[in-house]
Design an enzyme around this catalytic site. Structure first.
Site, PDB file in Angstrom:
ATOM      1  CE1 TYR A  44      -3.754  -2.323   0.068  1.00 28.07           C
ATOM      2  CE2 TYR A  44      -2.829  -3.211   2.103  1.00 28.07           C
ATOM      3  CZ  TYR A  44      -3.729  -3.295   1.060  1.00 28.07           C
ATOM      4  OH  TYR A  44      -4.610  -4.333   0.997  1.00 28.07           O
ATOM      5  CG  HIS A  87      -9.840  -1.124  -5.264  1.00 31.59           C
ATOM      6  ND1 HIS A  87     -10.319  -1.446  -4.015  1.00 31.59           N
ATOM      7  CD2 HIS A  87     -10.856  -1.315  -6.119  1.00 31.59           C
ATOM      8  CE1 HIS A  87     -11.582  -1.829  -4.124  1.00 31.59           C
ATOM      9  NE2 HIS A  87     -11.942  -1.754  -5.395  1.00 31.59           N
TER      10      HIS A  87
HETATM   11  O1  CA2 Z   1      -6.141  -1.812  -2.794  1.00 29.88           O
HETATM   12  C1  CA2 Z   1      -7.056  -1.314  -2.138  1.00 29.88           C
HETATM   13  O2  CA2 Z   1      -7.250  -0.111  -2.056  1.00 29.88           O
HETATM   14  C2  CA2 Z   1      -7.978  -2.242  -1.329  1.00 29.88           C
HETATM   15  O3  CA2 Z   1      -9.294  -1.682  -1.328  1.00 29.88           O
HETATM   16  C3  CA2 Z   1      -7.406  -2.274   0.067  1.00 29.88           C
HETATM   17  C4  CA2 Z   1      -8.148  -3.220   0.991  1.00 29.88           C
HETATM   18  C5  CA2 Z   1      -8.252  -4.604   0.366  1.00 29.88           C
HETATM   19  O4  CA2 Z   1      -9.054  -5.438   1.184  1.00 29.88           O
HETATM   20  C6  CA2 Z   1      -8.862  -4.552  -1.017  1.00 29.88           C
HETATM   21  O5  CA2 Z   1      -8.857  -5.857  -1.560  1.00 29.88           O
HETATM   22  C7  CA2 Z   1      -8.066  -3.636  -1.932  1.00 29.88           C
HETATM   23  C8  CA2 Z   1      -7.423  -3.332   2.326  1.00 29.88           C
HETATM   24  C9  CA2 Z   1      -7.319  -2.036   3.060  1.00 29.88           C
HETATM   25  C10 CA2 Z   1      -6.467  -2.232   4.262  1.00 29.88           C
HETATM   26  O6  CA2 Z   1      -5.582  -1.153   4.349  1.00 29.88           O
HETATM   27  C11 CA2 Z   1      -4.439  -1.306   5.048  1.00 29.88           C
HETATM   28  C12 CA2 Z   1      -3.517  -0.307   4.923  1.00 29.88           C
HETATM   29  C13 CA2 Z   1      -2.341  -0.383   5.597  1.00 29.88           C
HETATM   30  C14 CA2 Z   1      -2.068  -1.479   6.396  1.00 29.88           C
HETATM   31  C15 CA2 Z   1      -2.992  -2.475   6.519  1.00 29.88           C
HETATM   32  C16 CA2 Z   1      -4.188  -2.390   5.845  1.00 29.88           C
END
Ligand code: CA2
Length: 146
Positions: free
Chosen positions: A26, A104
């Site tokens: 991310y 996303h």
């Molecule tokens: O890629 C994306 O933006 C997602 O929406 C992010 C979600 C994931 O479940 C989707 O499949 C794709 C996860 C968000 C969690 O965000 C975090 C950020 C930093 C550390 C841990 C989790």
């Protein structure tokens, strides 16, 4: 010059952790960094940004209803994990006429099989994925152009 257009940016569960965990997936930008960049770009067009995050599905649904009630210009939505599970979010998107742009950071199609299905996509005007924080900026350009 500002006009009266408002773009609501909604972020789903765990995105409050952005920039602090899993930077390999991310990146290092925080949600605040993204909000600032979007606000700067929108203000150059005279448009306002309302940027929010919640870990609760019902909050996101209430905010979609609010976008309709306040006749907002568009919603940019990163539903995070709810992307792949939430019929209720899809129903809320379908219940409003305000266009919703799904965004996303990662490209879910390059990840686990369970991320390949998006309920939200079935109601969204369009989806931008895989460009990190730039996904939000591309979604903003699309929203400004609507
Ligand atoms: O890629 C994306 O933006 C997602 O929406 C992010 C979600 C994931 O479940 C989707 O499949 C794709 C996860 C968000 C969690 O965000 C975090 C950020 C930093 C550390 C841990 C989790």
């Amino acid at each position: 010059m500002s006009d009266d257009r408002m773009i609501l940016v909604l972020n789903g569960p765990n995105l409050n952790l952005l920039g602090t965990r899993e930077p390999d997936i991310y990146g290092y930008d925080t949600l605040d960094d993204i909000a600032t960049r979007m606000e700067d770009r929108a203000s150059a067009e005279g448009v306002s940004i309302d940027f929010r995050q919640s870990n609760h599905e019902g909050h996101l649904i209430d905010w979609l209803h609010e976008a309709q009630a306040q006749a907002m210009h568009a919603v940019i939505l990163n539903p995070a994990g709810f992307t792949h599970t939430s019929v209720a979010l899809l129903d809320a998107i379908k219940a409003i006429t305000v266009p919703v742009i799904e965004v996303h950071l990662s490209n879910p199609h390059q990840r686990e099989d369970f991320r390949h299905k998006s309920y939200v996509s079935m109601g969204a005007k369009g989806t931008i994925a895989g460009f990190g924080p730039m996904s939000y900026m591309l979604a903003l350009e699309a929203a400004l152009d609507l």
